[in-house]
Design a protein around this motif. Structure first.
Motif, PDB file in Angstrom:
ATOM      1  N   HIS A 238      42.625  22.017   2.422  1.00 32.92           N
ATOM      2  CA  HIS A 238      42.643  23.396   2.911  1.00 32.92           C
ATOM      3  C   HIS A 238      43.693  23.490   4.019  1.00 32.92           C
ATOM      4  O   HIS A 238      43.750  22.644   4.903  1.00 32.92           O
ATOM      5  CB  HIS A 238      41.283  23.804   3.473  1.00 32.92           C
ATOM      6  N   ARG A 239      44.511  24.522   3.965  1.00 33.93           N
ATOM      7  CA  ARG A 239      45.608  24.669   4.944  1.00 33.93           C
ATOM      8  C   ARG A 239      45.422  25.926   5.779  1.00 33.93           C
ATOM      9  O   ARG A 239      45.265  27.026   5.250  1.00 33.93           O
ATOM     10  CB  ARG A 239      46.958  24.717   4.234  1.00 33.93           C
ATOM     11  N   GLN A 240      45.445  25.743   7.093  1.00 33.47           N
ATOM     12  CA  GLN A 240      45.551  26.859   8.030  1.00 33.47           C
ATOM     13  C   GLN A 240      47.012  26.957   8.447  1.00 33.47           C
ATOM     14  O   GLN A 240      47.539  26.038   9.078  1.00 33.47           O
ATOM     15  CB  GLN A 240      44.689  26.635   9.272  1.00 33.47           C
TER      16      GLN A 240
ATOM     17  N   VAL B 120      47.018  19.104  -7.619  1.00 36.61           N
ATOM     18  CA  VAL B 120      47.466  20.309  -8.321  1.00 36.61           C
ATOM     19  C   VAL B 120      47.419  21.466  -7.338  1.00 36.61           C
ATOM     20  O   VAL B 120      46.372  21.744  -6.732  1.00 36.61           O
ATOM     21  CB  VAL B 120      46.573  20.611  -9.537  1.00 36.61           C
ATOM     22  N   ALA B 121      48.536  22.139  -7.159  1.00 39.55           N
ATOM     23  CA  ALA B 121      48.580  23.288  -6.259  1.00 39.55           C
ATOM     24  C   ALA B 121      47.629  24.372  -6.752  1.00 39.55           C
ATOM     25  O   ALA B 121      47.541  24.645  -7.953  1.00 39.55           O
ATOM     26  CB  ALA B 121      49.996  23.830  -6.165  1.00 39.55           C
TER      27      ALA B 121
ATOM     28  N   ALA C 186      38.315  30.110  -4.331  1.00 38.55           N
ATOM     29  CA  ALA C 186      39.538  30.397  -3.580  1.00 38.55           C
ATOM     30  C   ALA C 186      39.524  29.664  -2.250  1.00 38.55           C
ATOM     31  O   ALA C 186      38.471  29.320  -1.722  1.00 38.55           O
ATOM     32  CB  ALA C 186      39.651  31.906  -3.348  1.00 38.55           C
ATOM     33  N   GLY C 187      40.709  29.429  -1.725  1.00 41.72           N
ATOM     34  CA  GLY C 187      40.804  28.935  -0.365  1.00 41.72           C
ATOM     35  C   GLY C 187      41.523  27.622  -0.190  1.00 41.72           C
ATOM     36  O   GLY C 187      42.161  27.416   0.834  1.00 41.72           O
ATOM     37  N   LEU C 188      41.429  26.705  -1.149  1.00 45.73           N
ATOM     38  CA  LEU C 188      42.122  25.436  -0.990  1.00 45.73           C
ATOM     39  C   LEU C 188      43.594  25.585  -1.358  1.00 45.73           C
ATOM     40  O   LEU C 188      43.965  26.364  -2.229  1.00 45.73           O
ATOM     41  CB  LEU C 188      41.485  24.342  -1.847  1.00 45.73           C
TER      42      LEU C 188
ATOM     43  N   ALA D 237      52.494  22.492 -13.362  1.00 40.81           N
ATOM     44  CA  ALA D 237      51.696  21.539 -12.599  1.00 40.81           C
ATOM     45  C   ALA D 237      52.359  20.180 -12.459  1.00 40.81           C
ATOM     46  O   ALA D 237      52.226  19.523 -11.423  1.00 40.81           O
ATOM     47  CB  ALA D 237      50.321  21.376 -13.253  1.00 40.81           C
ATOM     48  N   ALA D 238      53.069  19.731 -13.499  1.00 37.99           N
ATOM     49  CA  ALA D 238      53.699  18.407 -13.489  1.00 37.99           C
ATOM     50  C   ALA D 238      54.907  18.430 -14.404  1.00 37.99           C
ATOM     51  O   ALA D 238      54.844  17.974 -15.541  1.00 37.99           O
ATOM     52  CB  ALA D 238      52.711  17.344 -13.952  1.00 37.99           C
TER      53      ALA D 238
END
Length: 304
Positions: free
Chosen positions: A96-98, A206-207, A218-220, A291-292
């Motif tokens: 998770h990115r802030q 995986v983004a 949602a969120g990660l 993805a790859a």
């Protein structure tokens, strides 16, 4: 904060006038034990030393990234510096990115099978404690952690699964002469390359924006998949490697579907074989392009 100074140590001032630790951002490890689905498990929480920035609050072990580190490397290093004891096997879930324009904090989510006995390794922690997920809201939380905890709690209860139907991937299909062809050694080499590419994808993650819409919570920023390679049931199969389970069967079986926490992406050109699978998105092999890219841009000789 690391006891040993690195090139990431230092304050960054945000546009709102507040400051954050870590010239290149910071990262922490949110480690959950005994989690068997939504609402379960215990999380290792750190009672921050009173003298520290926003001290006398509860958060997770972490600190500044150095210039040569990614978030996982930094989070694991900081965890090792701040936590004493043998954790055991750690399985990554996601990140998770802030994002704060000039600074970011990445929370690395992970699981371990059991809540090992752990203690503070340095003066940055007043206490380390395994806390039931349901009880974390009752702690005096680090403000930033408190704001993201509801989202993190939801994500901890899930995993991303990736099932790849190997004969659908052009590199394998071409080497085998199509789904019904017999490419022999060419097919075996193509499967090995595909397995290794998928292992790299599993390790890199995986983004979230590459996932089919609405599949996972949602969120990660990033999900680390449990990956299964279905080899098609004909011919030899490569051995499994870290990050990739190899199943010598045709499409139609979901080895990870029995795990109730899994959201699954199936890569195949036969969507009917997986019709009706719960919490599953069936995509064509072109999905791997996003993805790859290396997986689908190889030809059967291994060139990219």
């Amino acid at each position: 904060m690391s006891a040993d100074a690195g090139d990431g140590d230092g304050w960054v001032h945000l546009p709102d006038g507040t400051r954050r630790w870590g010239r290149y951002g910071s990262a922490g490890l949110l480690l959950c034990a005994d989690s068997a689905g939504a609402g379960g498990g215990r999380v290792l929480m750190q009672h921050r030393a009173v003298w520290s920035h926003q001290g006398d609050t509860w958060g997770v072990p972490g600190g500044a990234l150095n210039s040569d580190e990614d978030s996982v490397s930094a989070a694991l290093r900081e965890f090792g510096e701040e936590v004493a004891g043998e954790v055991g096997e750690i399985e990554l879930i996601g990140v998770h990115r802030q994002e704060h324009t000039v600074w970011r904090y990445d929370t690395v989510l992970a699981r371990t099978p059991a809540a090992a006995r752990l203690e503070p390794a340095n003066w940055e922690s007043d206490d380390l404690r395994w806390v039931d997920v349901a009880d974390i809201d009752g702690l005096r939380l680090l403000p930033a952690f408190g704001r993201t905890w509801p989202l993190l709690r939801e994500a901890l209860a899930h995993r991303l699964a990736l099932v790849v139907d190997a004969p659908a991937v052009p590199a394998v299909a071409g080497a085998a002469g199509g789904r019904d062809g017999g490419g022999g050694g060419d097919r075996d080499a193509a499967l090995l390359r595909l397995r290794d590419d998928l292992a790299a994808l599993s390790a890199a993650g995986v983004a979230a924006d590459a996932l089919p819409a609405g599949l996972a919570p949602a969120g990660l920023h990033l999900w680390y998949p449990r990956t299964v390679l279905l080899t098609g049931g004909a011919g030899s199969a490569p051995p499994p490697v870290a990050g990739v389970e190899v199943v010598a069967s045709a499409a139609g079986a979901l080895p990870v579907s029995a795990r109730p926490e899994a959201f699954t992406v199936v890569v195949t050109d036969r969507p009917d074989a997986f019709a009706g699978a719960r919490r599953t998105a069936v995509v064509g092999p072109e999905w791997l392009e996003a993805a790859a890219p290396a997986v689908v841009r190889r030809d059967h000789s291994g060139r990219t």
